[in-house]
Scaffold this motif. Structure first.
Motif, PDB file in Angstrom:
ATOM      1  N   ALA A   1       0.827  -1.201   0.000  1.00 57.47           N
ATOM      2  CA  ALA A   1       0.000   0.000   0.000  1.00 57.47           C
ATOM      3  C   ALA A   1       0.865   1.255   0.000  1.00 57.47           C
ATOM      4  N   ARG A   2       1.958   1.224   0.729  1.00 61.54           N
ATOM      5  CA  ARG A   2       2.829   2.392   0.785  1.00 61.54           C
ATOM      6  C   ARG A   2       3.395   2.717  -0.596  1.00 61.54           C
ATOM      7  N   ARG A   3       3.675   1.712  -1.364  1.00 66.04           N
ATOM      8  CA  ARG A   3       4.278   1.939  -2.680  1.00 66.04           C
ATOM      9  C   ARG A   3       3.332   2.653  -3.641  1.00 66.04           C
ATOM     10  N   VAL A   4       2.048   2.373  -3.522  1.00 62.80           N
ATOM     11  CA  VAL A   4       1.103   2.968  -4.473  1.00 62.80           C
ATOM     12  C   VAL A   4       0.278   4.087  -3.847  1.00 62.80           C
ATOM     13  N   GLY A   5       0.430   4.299  -2.552  1.00 64.16           N
ATOM     14  CA  GLY A   5      -0.346   5.310  -1.839  1.00 64.16           C
ATOM     15  C   GLY A   5      -1.419   4.654  -0.993  1.00 64.16           C
ATOM     16  N   GLU A   6      -1.362   4.883   0.314  1.00 59.61           N
ATOM     17  CA  GLU A   6      -2.257   4.166   1.224  1.00 59.61           C
ATOM     18  C   GLU A   6      -3.733   4.493   0.996  1.00 59.61           C
ATOM     19  N   ASP A   7      -4.044   5.769   0.776  1.00 61.77           N
ATOM     20  CA  ASP A   7      -5.443   6.135   0.542  1.00 61.77           C
ATOM     21  C   ASP A   7      -5.946   5.515  -0.761  1.00 61.77           C
ATOM     22  N   ARG A   8      -5.113   5.565  -1.785  1.00 59.20           N
ATOM     23  CA  ARG A   8      -5.470   4.972  -3.076  1.00 59.20           C
ATOM     24  C   ARG A   8      -5.731   3.475  -2.910  1.00 59.20           C
ATOM     25  N   PHE A   9      -4.891   2.823  -2.153  1.00 61.35           N
ATOM     26  CA  PHE A   9      -5.020   1.384  -1.935  1.00 61.35           C
ATOM     27  C   PHE A   9      -6.300   1.070  -1.179  1.00 61.35           C
ATOM     28  N   ARG A  10      -6.582   1.803  -0.113  1.00 63.32           N
ATOM     29  CA  ARG A  10      -7.778   1.534   0.693  1.00 63.32           C
ATOM     30  C   ARG A  10      -9.052   1.745  -0.113  1.00 63.32           C
ATOM     31  N   ARG A  11      -9.099   2.796  -0.904  1.00 66.79           N
ATOM     32  CA  ARG A  11     -10.294   3.050  -1.719  1.00 66.79           C
ATOM     33  C   ARG A  11     -10.521   1.915  -2.721  1.00 66.79           C
ATOM     34  N   ALA A  12      -9.443   1.465  -3.339  1.00 68.01           N
ATOM     35  CA  ALA A  12      -9.577   0.391  -4.320  1.00 68.01           C
ATOM     36  C   ALA A  12     -10.023  -0.912  -3.663  1.00 68.01           C
ATOM     37  N   CYS A  13      -9.519  -1.207  -2.482  1.00 68.02           N
ATOM     38  CA  CYS A  13      -9.947  -2.408  -1.759  1.00 68.02           C
ATOM     39  C   CYS A  13     -11.441  -2.353  -1.459  1.00 68.02           C
ATOM     40  N   ALA A  14     -11.902  -1.216  -0.982  1.00 71.69           N
ATOM     41  CA  ALA A  14     -13.316  -1.083  -0.626  1.00 71.69           C
ATOM     42  C   ALA A  14     -14.207  -1.258  -1.847  1.00 71.69           C
ATOM     43  N   GLN A  15     -13.836  -0.634  -2.962  1.00 74.01           N
ATOM     44  CA  GLN A  15     -14.667  -0.752  -4.154  1.00 74.01           C
ATOM     45  C   GLN A  15     -14.634  -2.172  -4.708  1.00 74.01           C
ATOM     46  N   ALA A  16     -13.462  -2.799  -4.717  1.00 72.49           N
ATOM     47  CA  ALA A  16     -13.356  -4.166  -5.230  1.00 72.49           C
ATOM     48  C   ALA A  16     -14.232  -5.113  -4.415  1.00 72.49           C
ATOM     49  N   TYR A  17     -14.169  -4.987  -3.104  1.00 70.94           N
ATOM     50  CA  TYR A  17     -14.950  -5.881  -2.248  1.00 70.94           C
ATOM     51  C   TYR A  17     -16.447  -5.674  -2.455  1.00 70.94           C
ATOM     52  N   ARG A  18     -16.837  -4.431  -2.673  1.00 73.27           N
ATOM     53  CA  ARG A  18     -18.249  -4.133  -2.891  1.00 73.27           C
ATOM     54  C   ARG A  18     -18.746  -4.711  -4.216  1.00 73.27           C
ATOM     55  N   ASP A  19     -17.905  -4.661  -5.255  1.00 74.37           N
ATOM     56  CA  ASP A  19     -18.338  -5.041  -6.598  1.00 74.37           C
ATOM     57  C   ASP A  19     -18.058  -6.498  -6.949  1.00 74.37           C
ATOM     58  N   ALA A  20     -17.294  -7.207  -6.115  1.00 72.81           N
ATOM     59  CA  ALA A  20     -16.864  -8.558  -6.478  1.00 72.81           C
ATOM     60  C   ALA A  20     -17.991  -9.576  -6.609  1.00 72.81           C
ATOM     61  N   PRO A  21     -18.995  -9.599  -5.726  1.00 73.67           N
ATOM     62  CA  PRO A  21     -20.055 -10.604  -5.885  1.00 73.67           C
ATOM     63  C   PRO A  21     -20.741 -10.492  -7.253  1.00 73.67           C
ATOM     64  N   GLY A  22     -20.892 -11.635  -7.905  1.00 73.51           N
ATOM     65  CA  GLY A  22     -21.526 -11.645  -9.218  1.00 73.51           C
ATOM     66  C   GLY A  22     -20.592 -11.306 -10.361  1.00 73.51           C
ATOM     67  N   THR A  23     -19.305 -11.266 -10.124  1.00 71.82           N
ATOM     68  CA  THR A  23     -18.352 -10.939 -11.185  1.00 71.82           C
ATOM     69  C   THR A  23     -18.594 -11.816 -12.416  1.00 71.82           C
ATOM     70  N   GLY A  24     -18.701 -11.168 -13.566  1.00 70.29           N
ATOM     71  CA  GLY A  24     -18.904 -11.879 -14.815  1.00 70.29           C
ATOM     72  C   GLY A  24     -20.344 -12.222 -15.113  1.00 70.29           C
ATOM     73  N   ARG A  25     -21.230 -12.016 -14.138  1.00 72.93           N
ATOM     74  CA  ARG A  25     -22.633 -12.385 -14.326  1.00 72.93           C
ATOM     75  C   ARG A  25     -23.592 -11.239 -14.052  1.00 72.93           C
ATOM     76  N   SER A  26     -23.119 -10.235 -13.363  1.00 71.52           N
ATOM     77  CA  SER A  26     -23.980  -9.106 -13.017  1.00 71.52           C
ATOM     78  C   SER A  26     -23.608  -7.897 -13.867  1.00 71.52           C
ATOM     79  N   PHE A  27     -24.630  -7.222 -14.378  1.00 72.27           N
ATOM     80  CA  PHE A  27     -24.390  -6.002 -15.152  1.00 72.27           C
ATOM     81  C   PHE A  27     -24.509  -4.753 -14.286  1.00 72.27           C
TER      82      PHE A  27
END
Length: 215
Positions: A8-34
């Motif tokens: 996270a430090r290498r890419v920016g901690e805030d940037r990393f945390r935001r991406a983790c939160a969005q990924a976790y929110r959007d992951a269910p249904g990957t490839g099947r949900s529009f």
């Protein structure tokens, strides 16, 4: 580098945390949900790929923190296939769809679409001694798997009616998926042994398509 803090430090901690939160929110249904928003930072997984290359443990830790297809897509380029599939099997065993669904999608459009030998080998490794939750997820992604390989799995659960809806759907996907693989004659014999199909499945259409392929 030995942990996610340094990553996270290498890419920016805030940037990393935001991406983790969005990924976790959007992951269910990957490839099947529009109903999925575009990533706010689509380049981040690709930026992270160079930092985890060669370290499968770190790559899987990153995926668990930021579960998305993009964090899986490079792993097969450098990770030994058996070790990688073993790690993915543990993710398919997770009760959380956010961790399992991107893996199912990656398998569906990756290893399962490969040549018959490699696809069959991946299927056999992942289904060996698989708990129910993993096996259900694998059958749901089995469209491109060579028919003889998945037919063995159908045979294991055929005597249990609670599995029949999933077998119906797996046969449908084998027929409808762009790279789906099916033995039409064997599939027709199989569905004759199944209990009532899911109400949303058009059995007449499925039978017609299978008969056309058999001819």
């Amino acid at each position: 580098m030995n942990d996610l803090v340094e990553l996270a430090r290498r890419v920016g901690e805030d940037r990393f945390r935001r991406a983790c939160a969005q990924a976790y929110r959007d992951a269910p249904g990957t490839g099947r949900s529009f109903d999925v928003s575009e990533p706010d930072d689509p380049d981040l997984p690709h930026d992270l790929a160079e930092f985890v290359e060669g370290d499968l443990g770190l790559a899987i830790a990153l995926y668990r923190a930021m579960p998305c297809y993009a964090n899986l897509m490079y792993l097969d380029h450098w990770a030994p296939r058996p070790e990688l599939l073993a790690e993915l099997a543990t993710l398919l065993d997770e009760p959380d769809d956010a961790l399992a669904d991107p893996v199912s999608y990656w398998l569906w459009c990756g290893p399962f679409e490969e040549d018959e030998q490699r696809s069959t080998a991946a299927w056999h490794q992942l289904t060996a001694d698989a708990p129910e939750v993993r096996l259900r997820r694998l059958l749901d992604a089995s469209g491109p798997v060579p028919w003889p390989a998945k037919a063995l799995t159908f045979g294991v659960v055929l005597s249990m009616p609670e599995w029949h809806p999933l077998i119906w759907q797996a046969v449908r996907q084998a027929v409808h998926d762009y790279y789906g693989r099916v033995d039409a004659a064997d599939a027709l014999r199989l569905i004759d042994q199944l209990a009532d199909p899911p109400p949303e499945l058009d059995v007449a259409d499925l039978q017609r398509r299978l008969r056309e392929r058999r001819a």
